[in-house]
Design an enzyme around this catalytic site. Structure first.
Site, PDB file in Angstrom:
ATOM      1  N   HIS A  48      -5.091  -5.343  -1.662  1.00  0.00           N
ATOM      2  CA  HIS A  48      -5.828  -5.217  -0.405  1.00  0.00           C
ATOM      3  C   HIS A  48      -6.838  -6.357  -0.260  1.00  0.00           C
ATOM      4  O   HIS A  48      -8.011  -6.163   0.035  1.00  0.00           O
ATOM      5  CB  HIS A  48      -6.521  -3.857  -0.346  1.00  0.00           C
ATOM      6  CG  HIS A  48      -5.567  -2.711  -0.219  1.00  0.00           C
ATOM      7  ND1 HIS A  48      -4.742  -2.320  -1.249  1.00  0.00           N
ATOM      8  CD2 HIS A  48      -5.300  -1.884   0.822  1.00  0.00           C
ATOM      9  CE1 HIS A  48      -4.011  -1.292  -0.847  1.00  0.00           C
ATOM     10  NE2 HIS A  48      -4.325  -1.010   0.399  1.00  0.00           N
ATOM     11  N   GLU A  93      -1.747  -2.776  -8.235  1.00  0.00           N
ATOM     12  CA  GLU A  93      -3.028  -3.000  -7.557  1.00  0.00           C
ATOM     13  C   GLU A  93      -3.534  -1.662  -7.020  1.00  0.00           C
ATOM     14  O   GLU A  93      -2.779  -0.679  -6.934  1.00  0.00           O
ATOM     15  CB  GLU A  93      -2.876  -4.001  -6.405  1.00  0.00           C
ATOM     16  CG  GLU A  93      -1.934  -3.576  -5.295  1.00  0.00           C
ATOM     17  CD  GLU A  93      -2.541  -2.678  -4.245  1.00  0.00           C
ATOM     18  OE1 GLU A  93      -3.779  -2.730  -4.021  1.00  0.00           O
ATOM     19  OE2 GLU A  93      -1.791  -1.902  -3.623  1.00  0.00           O
ATOM     20  N   SER A 143       0.842  -1.189   0.000  1.00  0.00           N
ATOM     21  CA  SER A 143       0.000   0.000   0.000  1.00  0.00           C
ATOM     22  C   SER A 143       0.884   1.248   0.000  1.00  0.00           C
ATOM     23  O   SER A 143       1.693   1.427  -0.898  1.00  0.00           O
ATOM     24  CB  SER A 143      -0.964  -0.037   1.199  1.00  0.00           C
ATOM     25  OG  SER A 143      -1.988   0.909   1.047  1.00  0.00           O
TER      26      SER A 143
END
Length: 338
Positions: free
Chosen positions: A308, A238, A144
């Protein structure tokens, strides 16, 4: 990932360790001149330092992270400012940077594990002592917002970073299998298979050094000097909570600024909550991905197990890998840790 715009300014009131001369010295380092540096693999009983370089963490998240790492047979050290809070960040830039530097400088610490992502890592990039990191190479792992740290450190030092589970994550058997194969065993020859959800968007095989992470962060890094050229790379991407029009804009930016159009292959992870809302005048997420990527004529997988999602494989940035879309498989061609 929904984020505030990236501000290319330095925090007011930083200490003398962040002088203009220091920043200038860091800014001239270029990733293209660095050989790949592989951190040492871990052994049971090694000390790992937990840091929170992005968003704030509570005692519950810290306890979960400690348990997860102790279950792997590791000893856990908490960074000095891990409980600090400043709005949506885990303390001031100075506090978070102090913990990052201290973890790399500590000779007992064998890996630097991020408790969570969140926001704020990209604020630290001009302030990092990249010489310190390069002289004390060790595993850095997270995903992230940690995309910013992993990519910047690889660009500035050549140090391989691990896009893998944050400390306060659900360490499923899947997650543990893939992280252990790299941090304890090195990773050479390790294969990661797609799941029943994984889709082949474009057939083929490709090899190249692995690079990538969260799309929002990769786009925010473009043109800053902390990003990476995707030419001949296998790029993994992502995101979460971004609507198709924003995904379109960010992929377009990577095509134009980072040579995504020259990548050898693309591995797309989970894009959770990235479809248009009810009543939106929009392409679907899949239509957007196909529109922005299929004309590249390179192998592409979609919904590979990272992002995630509950299951999250570990992907080492800077290591030669092979992508086989017919098998829906990614295989490490060399060790990520030594």
């Amino acid at each position: 990932m929904k984020r505030r715009p990236f501000l290319r300014t330095l925090a007011i009131g930083t200490t003398a360790m962040f002088t203009a001369s220091k920043l200038k010295a860091n800014s001239v380092i270029t990733g293209e001149n660095h050989k790949t540096i592989k951190p040492k693999k871990l052994r049971k009983g090694d000390v790992v330092t937990l840091i929170a370089p992005g968003g704030p963490v509570n005692d519950e998240k810290i306890a979960l992270a400690v348990k997860n790492l102790e279950d792997l047979g590791l000893k856990v050290k908490l960074s000095k400012n891990i409980r600090a809070k400043r709005g949506y960040m885990a303390g001031t830039d100075k506090q978070r940077l102090e913990d990052l530097h201290a973890a790399f400088a500590d000779t007992r610490t064998k890996a630097v594990w991020c408790v969570r992502g969140g926001d704020g890592c990209n604020r630290l990039l001009p302030l990092i002592d990249y010489d310190l990191v390069k002289e004390n190479p060790k595993i850095l792992i997270g995903f992230s917002d940690i995309t910013a740290l992993i990519n910047a450190i690889y660009r500035k030092t050549g140090l391989v970073g691990l896009h893998g589970p944050i400390g306060a994550w659900d360490f499923t058997n899947f997650n543990k299998e893939h992280v252990k194969a790299i941090v304890f065993d090195g990773g050479a020859g390790h294969s990661i298979d797609g799941t029943e959800k994984t889709i082949t968007l474009a057939e083929g095989k490709a090899t190249g050094k692995l690079i990538g992470g969260n799309l929002s962060l990769l786009a925010a890094l473009s043109g800053t000097g902390y990003d990476n050229d995707f030419t001949d790379k296998l790029v993994f991407i992502e995101d979460v909570g971004e609507k198709p029009r924003k995904v379109d804009r960010m992929l377009t930016q990577l095509r134009q600024a980072n040579n995504l159009k020259k990548a050898s292959g693309i591995i797309l992870g989970e894009f959770a909550d990235c479809n248009p809302g009810k009543g939106d005048v929009s392409l679907s997420l899949m239509e957007t991905l196909k529109d922005r990527l299929l004309d590249l004529n390179i192998p592409i997988l979609y919904d590979f197990p990272f992002g995630h999602d509950k299951n999250l494989c570990t992907l080492p940035v800077g290591i030669e890998v092979e992508l086989d879309t017919s098998e829906k498989r990614v295989t490490l061609k060399e060790n990520a840790t030594l």
